[in-house]
Write an enzyme that holds these catalytic residues in place. Structure first.
Site, short mmCIF file in Angstrom:
data_model
loop_
_atom_site.label_atom_id
_atom_site.label_comp_id
_atom_site.label_asym_id
_atom_site.label_seq_id
_atom_site.Cartn_x
_atom_site.Cartn_y
_atom_site.Cartn_z
N HIS A 185 -39.31 -68.85 -36.72
CA HIS A 185 -40.35 -69.48 -37.54
C HIS A 185 -39.91 -70.89 -37.86
O HIS A 185 -38.72 -71.13 -38.05
CB HIS A 185 -40.54 -68.72 -38.87
N ASN B 185 -41.62 -63.60 -31.65
CA ASN B 185 -41.38 -64.88 -30.98
C ASN B 185 -40.16 -65.62 -31.51
O ASN B 185 -40.08 -66.85 -31.46
CB ASN B 185 -42.66 -65.74 -31.02
N ARG C 188 -40.45 -77.95 -34.56
CA ARG C 188 -41.62 -77.38 -33.87
C ARG C 188 -41.53 -77.65 -32.37
O ARG C 188 -41.93 -76.80 -31.56
CB ARG C 188 -42.92 -77.98 -34.43
N THR D 80 -46.52 -70.96 -30.12
CA THR D 80 -46.47 -69.63 -30.76
C THR D 80 -46.39 -68.51 -29.72
O THR D 80 -45.60 -67.57 -29.85
CB THR D 80 -47.73 -69.42 -31.63
N TYR E 261 -45.93 -64.87 -45.79
CA TYR E 261 -47.02 -65.04 -44.83
C TYR E 261 -48.40 -64.91 -45.49
O TYR E 261 -49.38 -64.61 -44.81
CB TYR E 261 -46.87 -64.03 -43.69
N LYS F 231 -35.94 -64.63 -36.29
CA LYS F 231 -36.69 -63.40 -36.57
C LYS F 231 -35.95 -62.14 -36.07
O LYS F 231 -35.01 -62.24 -35.28
CB LYS F 231 -38.08 -63.52 -35.93
N GLU G 129 -41.30 -73.34 -48.70
CA GLU G 129 -40.61 -72.24 -48.03
C GLU G 129 -39.11 -72.26 -48.33
O GLU G 129 -38.48 -71.21 -48.50
CB GLU G 129 -40.88 -72.33 -46.52
P1 ATP Z 1 -44.44 -69.45 -37.45
O1 ATP Z 1 -45.33 -69.65 -38.65
O2 ATP Z 1 -43.80 -68.08 -37.41
O3 ATP Z 1 -43.46 -70.55 -37.26
P2 ATP Z 1 -46.51 -70.46 -35.77
O4 ATP Z 1 -46.71 -71.50 -36.83
O5 ATP Z 1 -46.26 -70.91 -34.37
O6 ATP Z 1 -45.33 -69.49 -36.14
P3 ATP Z 1 -48.72 -69.05 -36.96
O7 ATP Z 1 -50.11 -69.27 -36.49
O8 ATP Z 1 -48.29 -69.64 -38.25
O9 ATP Z 1 -47.74 -69.47 -35.76
O10 ATP Z 1 -48.47 -67.47 -36.99
C1 ATP Z 1 -47.39 -66.94 -37.72
C2 ATP Z 1 -46.76 -65.83 -36.91
O11 ATP Z 1 -47.69 -64.77 -36.78
C3 ATP Z 1 -46.41 -66.19 -35.46
O12 ATP Z 1 -45.17 -66.83 -35.30
C4 ATP Z 1 -46.39 -64.82 -34.80
O13 ATP Z 1 -45.16 -64.14 -35.09
C5 ATP Z 1 -47.55 -64.13 -35.52
N1 ATP Z 1 -48.81 -64.26 -34.80
C6 ATP Z 1 -49.57 -65.39 -34.67
N2 ATP Z 1 -50.67 -65.16 -33.94
C7 ATP Z 1 -50.60 -63.85 -33.56
C8 ATP Z 1 -51.43 -62.98 -32.80
N3 ATP Z 1 -52.57 -63.40 -32.24
N4 ATP Z 1 -51.01 -61.70 -32.63
C9 ATP Z 1 -49.87 -61.24 -33.19
N5 ATP Z 1 -49.05 -61.99 -33.93
C10 ATP Z 1 -49.39 -63.28 -34.12
MG MG Z 2 -46.88 -71.05 -38.90
#
Ligand code: ATP
Ligand code: MG
Length: 140
Positions: A117, A114, A87, A93, A51, A11, A128
């Site tokens: 992804h 973070n 993962r 996350t 997203y 990212k 994806e």
């Molecule tokens: P990713 O899909 O990016 O691999 P993830 O699966 O761990 O991450 P998701 O729940 O899919 O998490 O959320 C997608 C992305 O949205 C997260 O990686 C983070 O960048 C952002 N995100 C998730 N929760 C929050 C939150 N509460 N506040 C701000 N940003 C968030």
């Molecule tokens: Mg995710």
């Protein structure tokens, strides 16, 4: 067990801090092979589509703005149980919940910024990968 594939994004918070190599090294140390990789600047439309499942979440607009705030590196990773393995090495996350030694524990700035992804299922990995790569770009 046969190798499978997953999709990864390094990212903008990580590319900005010149961590592309450091993140990729963690993926490779975890037994994953980078079989496709390119550095791109996502458009807003591309990020919103990617997203799309989060469209109703309160953080959606901020997340899209963050994802287009600088270049990202999109990658296809191959290995045994690639989705799960990735993962695991990514970590939770929220970096404050992430286990020691994970990419997010080591590098993430916040729950939003973070660093990486990773696909959450084989089905989503295929979707994806196809969103960012043509079959010809997957050279193994
Ligand atoms: P990713 O899909 O990016 O691999 P993830 O699966 O761990 O991450 P998701 O729940 O899919 O998490 O959320 C997608 C992305 O949205 C997260 O990686 C983070 O960048 C952002 N995100 C998730 N929760 C929050 C939150 N509460 N506040 C701000 N940003 C968030
Ligand atoms: Mg995710």
């Amino acid at each position: 067990m046969a190798a499978t594939r997953t999709f990864s994004i390094i990212k903008p918070d990580a590319t900005r801090r010149n961590l592309t190599g450091a993140v990729t090294a963690k993926l490779e140390e975890a037994g994953l092979r980078v079989v496709a990789s390119k550095r791109i600047q996502m458009t807003r439309e591309q990020a919103e589509g990617f997203y799309g499942v989060h469209r109703e979440r309160p953080f959606f607009n901020d997340l899209v703005s963050f994802m287009i705030s600088g270049p990202v590196v999109v990658q296809v990773l191959e290995g045994e149980n690639a989705v799960l393995r990735n993962r695991e090495i990514m970590g939770a996350t929220n970096p404050s919940d992430a286990a020691d030694g994970t990419i997010r524990k080591l590098f993430a700035e916040s729950i939003e910024a973070n660093s990486v992804h990773g696909s959450d299922s084989d089905e989503n990995a295929a979707i994806e990968i196809a969103y960012f790569f043509t079959p010809e770009e997957l050279v193994g």
